[in-house]
Motif scaffolding. Structure first.
Motif, PDB file in Angstrom:
ATOM      1  N   PRO A   1      31.162  28.007  44.665  1.00 27.19           N
ATOM      2  CA  PRO A   1      31.356  29.103  43.706  1.00 27.19           C
ATOM      3  C   PRO A   1      30.243  30.136  43.811  1.00 27.19           C
ATOM      4  CG  PRO A   1      31.740  26.984  42.662  1.00 27.19           C
ATOM      5  CD  PRO A   1      31.198  26.689  44.024  1.00 27.19           C
ATOM      6  N   GLY A   2      30.621  31.379  43.692  1.00 27.84           N
ATOM      7  CA  GLY A   2      29.681  32.477  43.817  1.00 27.84           C
ATOM      8  C   GLY A   2      29.810  33.209  45.127  1.00 27.84           C
ATOM      9  N   ARG A   3      30.432  32.564  46.116  1.00 34.28           N
ATOM     10  CA  ARG A   3      30.658  33.246  47.384  1.00 34.28           C
ATOM     11  C   ARG A   3      31.806  34.242  47.272  1.00 34.28           C
ATOM     12  NH1 ARG A   3      30.557  28.651  52.125  1.00 34.28           N
ATOM     13  NH2 ARG A   3      28.307  28.305  52.211  1.00 34.28           N
ATOM     14  N   HIS A   4      31.750  35.261  48.153  1.00 35.92           N
ATOM     15  CA  HIS A   4      32.840  36.213  48.349  1.00 35.92           C
ATOM     16  C   HIS A   4      33.088  37.092  47.123  1.00 35.92           C
ATOM     17  CE1 HIS A   4      33.519  33.989  51.986  1.00 35.92           C
ATOM     18  NE2 HIS A   4      33.758  32.879  51.308  1.00 35.92           N
ATOM     19  N   VAL A   5      32.109  37.204  46.249  1.00 39.85           N
ATOM     20  CA  VAL A   5      32.194  38.140  45.127  1.00 39.85           C
ATOM     21  C   VAL A   5      31.295  39.324  45.457  1.00 39.85           C
ATOM     22  CG1 VAL A   5      31.800  38.508  42.670  1.00 39.85           C
ATOM     23  CG2 VAL A   5      32.691  36.315  43.471  1.00 39.85           C
ATOM     24  N   GLU A   6      31.881  40.491  45.622  1.00 37.24           N
ATOM     25  CA  GLU A   6      31.150  41.694  45.987  1.00 37.24           C
ATOM     26  C   GLU A   6      31.090  42.641  44.798  1.00 37.24           C
ATOM     27  OE1 GLU A   6      28.832  43.347  47.205  1.00 37.24           O
ATOM     28  OE2 GLU A   6      29.456  43.428  49.309  1.00 37.24           O
ATOM     29  N   ARG A   7      30.061  43.481  44.785  1.00 33.83           N
ATOM     30  CA  ARG A   7      29.890  44.447  43.699  1.00 33.83           C
ATOM     31  C   ARG A   7      29.456  45.783  44.271  1.00 33.83           C
ATOM     32  NH1 ARG A   7      25.499  41.383  40.668  1.00 33.83           N
ATOM     33  NH2 ARG A   7      25.015  40.962  42.841  1.00 33.83           N
ATOM     34  N   LEU A   8      30.035  46.848  43.727  1.00 29.95           N
ATOM     35  CA  LEU A   8      29.617  48.214  44.026  1.00 29.95           C
ATOM     36  C   LEU A   8      28.945  48.787  42.787  1.00 29.95           C
ATOM     37  CD1 LEU A   8      32.748  49.711  45.864  1.00 29.95           C
ATOM     38  CD2 LEU A   8      30.663  48.805  46.893  1.00 29.95           C
ATOM     39  N   SER A   9      27.889  49.526  43.001  1.00 38.57           N
ATOM     40  CA  SER A   9      27.131  50.104  41.890  1.00 38.57           C
ATOM     41  C   SER A   9      26.900  51.580  42.168  1.00 38.57           C
ATOM     42  CB  SER A   9      25.784  49.373  41.743  1.00 38.57           C
ATOM     43  OG  SER A   9      24.930  50.072  40.856  1.00 38.57           O
ATOM     44  N   TRP A  10      27.037  52.412  41.131  1.00 39.72           N
ATOM     45  CA  TRP A  10      26.743  53.833  41.289  1.00 39.72           C
ATOM     46  C   TRP A  10      26.440  54.460  39.927  1.00 39.72           C
ATOM     47  CZ3 TRP A  10      31.590  51.819  41.219  1.00 39.72           C
ATOM     48  CH2 TRP A  10      32.555  52.428  40.424  1.00 39.72           C
ATOM     49  N   ALA A  11      25.852  55.635  39.975  1.00 37.32           N
ATOM     50  CA  ALA A  11      25.498  56.377  38.763  1.00 37.32           C
ATOM     51  C   ALA A  11      26.529  57.469  38.510  1.00 37.32           C
ATOM     52  CB  ALA A  11      24.104  56.983  38.893  1.00 37.32           C
ATOM     53  N   TRP A  12      26.804  57.704  37.244  1.00 39.83           N
ATOM     54  CA  TRP A  12      27.764  58.727  36.798  1.00 39.83           C
ATOM     55  C   TRP A  12      26.984  59.742  35.966  1.00 39.83           C
ATOM     56  CZ3 TRP A  12      33.472  58.405  36.593  1.00 39.83           C
ATOM     57  CH2 TRP A  12      34.062  59.420  35.847  1.00 39.83           C
ATOM     58  N   HIS A  13      26.871  60.945  36.476  1.00 38.29           N
ATOM     59  CA  HIS A  13      26.168  62.016  35.778  1.00 38.29           C
ATOM     60  C   HIS A  13      27.187  62.948  35.129  1.00 38.29           C
ATOM     61  CE1 HIS A  13      22.310  61.116  37.898  1.00 38.29           C
ATOM     62  NE2 HIS A  13      23.145  60.714  38.853  1.00 38.29           N
ATOM     63  N   GLY A  14      26.951  63.290  33.873  1.00 37.32           N
ATOM     64  CA  GLY A  14      27.845  64.209  33.192  1.00 37.32           C
ATOM     65  C   GLY A  14      28.709  63.499  32.171  1.00 37.32           C
ATOM     66  N   PRO A  15      29.669  64.225  31.581  1.00 35.46           N
ATOM     67  CA  PRO A  15      30.493  63.629  30.519  1.00 35.46           C
ATOM     68  C   PRO A  15      31.350  62.484  31.037  1.00 35.46           C
ATOM     69  CG  PRO A  15      31.361  65.761  31.187  1.00 35.46           C
ATOM     70  CD  PRO A  15      30.026  65.624  31.847  1.00 35.46           C
ATOM     71  N   LEU A  16      31.497  61.475  30.188  1.00 32.94           N
ATOM     72  CA  LEU A  16      32.296  60.296  30.526  1.00 32.94           C
ATOM     73  C   LEU A  16      33.069  59.878  29.282  1.00 32.94           C
ATOM     74  CD1 LEU A  16      33.205  58.044  32.368  1.00 32.94           C
ATOM     75  CD2 LEU A  16      31.064  56.848  31.940  1.00 32.94           C
ATOM     76  N   ASP A  17      34.379  60.121  29.289  1.00 31.90           N
ATOM     77  CA  ASP A  17      35.242  59.820  28.139  1.00 31.90           C
ATOM     78  C   ASP A  17      35.680  58.363  28.222  1.00 31.90           C
ATOM     79  OD1 ASP A  17      37.371  59.490  26.362  1.00 31.90           O
ATOM     80  OD2 ASP A  17      37.990  61.581  26.561  1.00 31.90           O
TER      81      ASP A  17
ATOM     82  N   HIS B   1      23.474  39.059  35.168  1.00 32.96           N
ATOM     83  CA  HIS B   1      24.484  38.383  34.336  1.00 32.96           C
ATOM     84  C   HIS B   1      25.855  38.437  35.001  1.00 32.96           C
ATOM     85  CE1 HIS B   1      26.784  37.125  30.822  1.00 32.96           C
ATOM     86  NE2 HIS B   1      27.541  38.190  31.001  1.00 32.96           N
ATOM     87  N   ASP B   2      26.193  39.570  35.586  1.00 31.49           N
ATOM     88  CA  ASP B   2      27.485  39.704  36.256  1.00 31.49           C
ATOM     89  C   ASP B   2      27.580  38.739  37.433  1.00 31.49           C
ATOM     90  OD1 ASP B   2      29.985  41.606  36.636  1.00 31.49           O
ATOM     91  OD2 ASP B   2      29.080  41.360  38.608  1.00 31.49           O
ATOM     92  N   LEU B   3      26.472  38.549  38.146  1.00 34.61           N
ATOM     93  CA  LEU B   3      26.455  37.614  39.263  1.00 34.61           C
ATOM     94  C   LEU B   3      26.685  36.187  38.781  1.00 34.61           C
ATOM     95  CD1 LEU B   3      25.937  37.029  42.277  1.00 34.61           C
ATOM     96  CD2 LEU B   3      23.502  36.876  41.725  1.00 34.61           C
ATOM     97  N   ARG B   4      26.022  35.814  37.689  1.00 32.57           N
ATOM     98  CA  ARG B   4      26.207  34.465  37.153  1.00 32.57           C
ATOM     99  C   ARG B   4      27.623  34.264  36.625  1.00 32.57           C
ATOM    100  NH1 ARG B   4      21.032  35.635  35.109  1.00 32.57           N
ATOM    101  NH2 ARG B   4      21.927  36.188  33.091  1.00 32.57           N
ATOM    102  N   ARG B   5      28.200  35.319  36.082  1.00 34.63           N
ATOM    103  CA  ARG B   5      29.549  35.223  35.525  1.00 34.63           C
ATOM    104  C   ARG B   5      30.585  34.964  36.602  1.00 34.63           C
ATOM    105  NH1 ARG B   5      32.586  40.212  32.367  1.00 34.63           N
ATOM    106  NH2 ARG B   5      34.537  39.101  31.878  1.00 34.63           N
ATOM    107  N   GLY B   6      30.380  35.537  37.780  1.00 34.45           N
ATOM    108  CA  GLY B   6      31.312  35.343  38.882  1.00 34.45           C
ATOM    109  C   GLY B   6      32.642  36.021  38.603  1.00 34.45           C
ATOM    110  N   LEU B   7      33.628  35.676  39.411  1.00 34.70           N
ATOM    111  CA  LEU B   7      34.972  36.233  39.271  1.00 34.70           C
ATOM    112  C   LEU B   7      35.957  35.192  39.767  1.00 34.70           C
ATOM    113  CD1 LEU B   7      36.262  38.958  38.392  1.00 34.70           C
ATOM    114  CD2 LEU B   7      36.408  39.548  40.799  1.00 34.70           C
TER     115      LEU B   7
END
Length: 708
Positions: A127-143, A199-205
């Motif tokens: 468990p924990g393998r093959h779970v990938e994550r993308l991370s990015w920043a969002w600048h400006g308004p976000l509804d 925390h997201d890594l520990r949570r897994g998918l």
């Protein structure tokens, strides 16, 4: 069993199924259903059961409804004279009595691709393998409302996001009508970003629960953010259903939906995962088998892990290093002059590093894994299909210190082209067909060596960043955080926001963090090759450069070390659980009130505790005796041997099982009929009802079975 006999379903039980195999010769069994009947669930269960047994044909079905809670299901083969495997009625009963997925409705069932099965099996084992994550920043308004609606629209349009594997030993892929997008929103300041990522890594998918994609947002308001505090977005997905190309496709679809006010136009994407699975099933594997039988890495090819092993608990970690945009442009131009690419040069560099780590001192063959995108197949729309298509395949090359770098690049280019011409083949299939590959069990992912990944995806010019900018929104290019694969070391190369090459090594299994040194050596060679490598530069020249790596070249980038991740959870593979007691396989739970009464047999399933059967026997008020048939080696045939004296004497009236035991119970009944006996009725219920109503239902069925 006749359809005009009704019995009330147990209180609180969704469905009870009674299977009668004692019908006219050659006729299909009857299934009597008590409780509410969902037609879509019935169709999904029929599809699922037909797919479970290779060669079984989906029968025509007809439902006779006697009242709201009583139905008779009649099944008839499309061609009774055609040779086919018997339809798995017991499994169908299990599916109808088992709990439906929470909050979703199943519509179709698919046989997953070999690659999907292999990735899921590896994720189950670790468990924990093959779970990938993308991370990015969002600048400006976000509804927030628009954000959630846009992701929901993507889920509604993409069947793969409504897919999940079932819990069976050989999992199938279940598609659902409706799935709620998994979007978690946290206010700015509620948690540190690094803590959220951990925390997201520990949570897994869990790929057995839809959806296979999760979105987490930290901060962000419709009014916008300060320049110094943009919203941060984390996209988590599982490689058993999605690859990195897919994630970027889905992100682009989300941007389209967000720009359109939260809703994508049109209906479901087609072609989709269903069409791809159908296409893959029609591929002739003969040429692929022939290729892998001849081209697999030989048994003497070495695959050293260029990291040292550390003592202590197994941990995981990542190390990253960057080349500048100028270095990358120079590398690309130099590779092109030699008929190669950035990825080809990286493969050659990695092969030299593996050779150096193995320390042979002469000619040696090394092997490692490379990934094929899966988008070059002859399937229309493959470049627009979100699915698990990227596959790791083995490559080997002979390293001779006296050969030139150009020759090494050319050989690797040809070998990789040969491998990727079959990019729809899974690594397990390649291993099964390889006569020389004895590095692990056939049909499994590799468990040693290293993997090179050169990330691609939709063209950066199609990422809709310009359109978002007209709404005051600026989004950064998503950065992958690194997934742990079946390989001890995975090296991922991608282009950063400035166009420079970024190398990230993910490692685990107690490997030491000298991955920084390996990446430094990789970056050193990538940065120096355009300056040093001419037509006569040899591999020995590169090895001498590495030996002198402690010196300063003036062009070497500095590694950016990252903290190791949390320890991988210690788990055991999925296994059947059995009681640890010493009871015999056939246990008497209740004697008969009447010496002439028959016998009711409770068939124990592996995940139902013994106490459930004891309570059911205690609540039973009929005259019949009750026995418990426990699990035992030999399956249904061994259990039939134990019950045969009861069946031959005509005393066995009912085989009862909780959902999950239907296949075994129906097979025992079939064996009794094949031996010339009268098969008992088979009764299946779910596991949520109390013992008293279950006992009353069982009494009614036993009384009907005991009539002459």
């Amino acid at each position: 069993m006749t359809a005009n006999h009704t019995s009330p379903p147990p209180d609180g039980e969704a469905t009870c199924v009674v299977v009668d195999l004692a019908t006219a010769p050659h006729a299909e069994p009857l299934l009597e259903l008590h409780g509410p009947l969902d037609e879509s669930r019935l169709q999904a269960a029929l599809d699922h059961a037909a797919l479970r047994v290779p060669g079984a044909h989906l029968p025509r079905h007809r439902v006779e409804t006697h009242d709201r809670g009583h139905h008779t299901l009649r099944l008839a083969a499309e061609n009774p004279d055609a040779a086919a495997e018997p339809f798995p009625y017991g499994l169908l009963a299990d599916l109808l009595t088992g709990p439906p997925p929470s909050g979703v409705r199943a519509t179709r069932v698919l046989v997953p691709t070999p690659l999907m099965r292999e990735l899921l099996a590896d994720a189950d084992a670790r468990p924990g393998r093959h779970v990938e994550r993308l991370s990015w920043a969002w600048h400006g308004p976000l509804d927030p409302d628009r954000f959630r609606a846009a992701w929901q629209s993507v889920v509604d349009h993409e069947s793969v996001l409504r897919a999940a594997f079932d819990e069976s030993p050989e999992p199938l892929l279940v598609l659902h009508d409706e799935v709620t997008a998994d979007v978690l929103w946290l206010p700015h300041g509620s948690i540190r970003w690094n803590d959220l990522v951990a925390h997201d890594l520990r949570r897994g998918l869990d790929p057995r629960r839809p959806s296979c994609l999760r979105v987490t947002v930290l901060g962000g308001t419709a009014a916008g953010n300060d320049a110094d505090t943009p919203a941060r977005v984390l996209l988590t997905y599982h490689h058993a259903l999605l690859d990195d190309w897919s994630a970027r496709l889905l992100l682009r679809e989300f941007y389209r939906a967000y720009l359109a006010g939260g809703r994508l136009p049109g209906g479901e994407r087609r072609p989709d995962l269903r069409d791809y699975v159908r296409w893959l099933g029609h591929q002739d594997t003969a040429s692929a088998q022939d290729f892998w039988s001849r081209s697999a890495p030989p048994a003497d090819a070495v695959s050293p892990v260029p990291l040292t092993t550390a003592s202590g608990p197994a941990r995981t970690g990542r190390t990253r290093i960057r080349l500048t945009a100028e270095q990358t442009e120079r590398l690309t131009a130099w590779a092109a002059r030699l008929g190669s690419t950035e990825s080809g040069v990286l493969q050659a560099v990695w092969a030299v590093l593996l050779y150096r780590a193995s320390g042979p001192g002469g000619t040696a063959r090394v092997r490692f894994g490379v990934t094929a995108s899966g988008r070059g197949i002859l399937f229309e729309g493959a470049d627009r299909l979100p699915a698990a298509l990227r596959t790791p395949l083995p490559v080997s090359v002979e390293i001779d210190p006296g050969r030139t770098v150009g020759t090494l690049l050319a050989e690797l280019r040809d070998r990789v082209l040969g491998v990727t011409s079959y990019e729809w083949v899974s690594p397990g299939q390649a291993r099964t067909w390889s006569k020389a590959d004895s590095t692990g069990p056939a049909g499994a992912l590799p468990a040693d060596g290293s993997l090179l990944v050169f990330e691609g995806g939709p063209h950066p010019g199609d990422d809709l960043t310009e359109e978002l900018a007209t709404h005051g929104v600026r989004v950064e290019r998503p950065e992958p955080l690194g997934a742990h694969t079946a390989f001890p070391v995975t090296l991922v190369a991608r282009h950063g926001n400035d166009g420079g090459l970024v190398l990230t090594a993910s490692y685990g299994r107690g490997l030491h963090t000298d991955a920084a040194e390996v990446l430094t050596h990789s970056a050193l060679l990538l940065g120096e090759l355009p300056y040093l490598a001419g037509d006569f530069t040899t591999v020995a020249d590169l090895l001498r450069l590495l030996a002198d790596a402690g010196g300063t070249t003036g062009r070497r980038p500095a590694p950016q070390q990252e903290e190791p991740g949390p320890a991988e959870p210690h788990t055991t593979p999925r296994a059947l659980r059995t009681d640890a007691g010493t009871d015999p396989p056939l246990v008497s739970l209740r004697p008969a009130d009447d010496p002439g009464a028959g016998v009711v047999c409770l068939v124990q399933t592996h995940d139902t505790p013994r106490s459930r059967y004891d309570r059911l026997a205690a609540a039973y008020q009929g005259p019949e005796s009750i026995v418990l048939l426990r699990g035992m080696p030999g399956g249904a045939r061994a259990r039939h041997s134990l019950l045969r004296p009861l069946a031959d004497g005509g005393r066995l009236l009912v085989l009862y099982a909780f959902s999950g035991g239907g296949s075994t119970a129906c097979e025992i009944a079939r064996l009794i009929a094949a031996n010339g006996g009268r098969p008992p009725l088979v009764m299946l219920t779910g596991t949520t009802a109390d013992a008293a109503p279950l006992a009353r239902m069982l009494e009614t069925v036993a009384a009907r079975a005991g009539r002459p």
